[in-house]
Design a protein around this motif. Structure first.
Motif, PDB file in Angstrom:
ATOM      1  N   ILE A   1      38.142  37.326  28.693  1.00 49.89           N
ATOM      2  CA  ILE A   1      38.753  38.799  28.443  1.00 49.89           C
ATOM      3  C   ILE A   1      37.831  39.695  28.221  1.00 49.89           C
ATOM      4  O   ILE A   1      37.714  40.896  29.040  1.00 49.89           O
ATOM      5  CB  ILE A   1      39.813  38.704  27.176  1.00 49.89           C
TER       6      ILE A   1
ATOM      7  N   MET B   1      36.970  43.066  30.735  1.00 52.57           N
ATOM      8  CA  MET B   1      37.124  44.421  30.240  1.00 52.57           C
ATOM      9  C   MET B   1      35.567  45.098  31.013  1.00 52.57           C
ATOM     10  O   MET B   1      35.825  46.139  31.124  1.00 52.57           O
ATOM     11  CB  MET B   1      37.037  44.324  28.749  1.00 52.57           C
ATOM     12  N   TRP B   2      34.598  44.385  30.753  1.00 56.73           N
ATOM     13  CA  TRP B   2      33.465  44.991  31.165  1.00 56.73           C
ATOM     14  C   TRP B   2      33.325  45.319  32.605  1.00 56.73           C
ATOM     15  O   TRP B   2      33.042  46.378  33.063  1.00 56.73           O
ATOM     16  CB  TRP B   2      32.135  43.988  30.835  1.00 56.73           C
TER      17      TRP B   2
ATOM     18  N   MET C   1      36.332  48.215  33.015  1.00 56.65           N
ATOM     19  CA  MET C   1      36.338  49.437  32.240  1.00 56.65           C
ATOM     20  C   MET C   1      34.852  49.860  31.685  1.00 56.65           C
ATOM     21  O   MET C   1      34.700  51.015  32.170  1.00 56.65           O
ATOM     22  CB  MET C   1      36.904  49.142  30.766  1.00 56.65           C
TER      23      MET C   1
END
Length: 110
Positions: free
Chosen positions: A28, A32-33, A36
């Motif tokens: 996760i 996300m990295w 986003m």
């Protein structure tokens, strides 16, 4: 004896569940990295490069939506010509976009 057999059978399932939880948390964070944080940093670097390359005569838009032309550049602020003899001083960090090419293309199309 049957009770010990049941406890031994349940123990490996708990250990495997803990490892898969960590793998999911790491997965996760990586997602996300990638989707986003990385694009946001890239966009921020492009904006800083744009602001450092501003020159006199560039047509720009501020964060507040003011359209103008760069009349003078100092270290941290810019003197912007808005209309006629009207000039305002704005912070360099409030300049958001360059509209020089957009306005030239619109003039050519008309």
């Amino acid at each position: 004896m049957k009770l010990l057999t049941l406890l031994d059978a349940a123990a490996p399932a708990q250990q495997g569940g803990g490892a898969s939880m960590w793998i999911m948390l790491i997965l996760i964070f990586v997602i996300m990295w990638l989707f986003m944080i990385r694009p946001q940093r890239k966009q921020q670097k492009e904006l800083e490069k744009f602001r450092s390359e501003l020159k006199k005569g560039d047509k720009v838009i501020t964060a507040g939506g003011i359209y103008g032309t760069v009349a003078e550049i100092q270290d941290t602020n810019i003197l912007m010509k808005i209309d006629g003899d009207v000039k305002i001083r704005v912070d360099k960090s409030s300049i958001m976009r360059d509209t020089t090419d957009v306005q030239n293309n619109q003039s050519a199309n008309q």
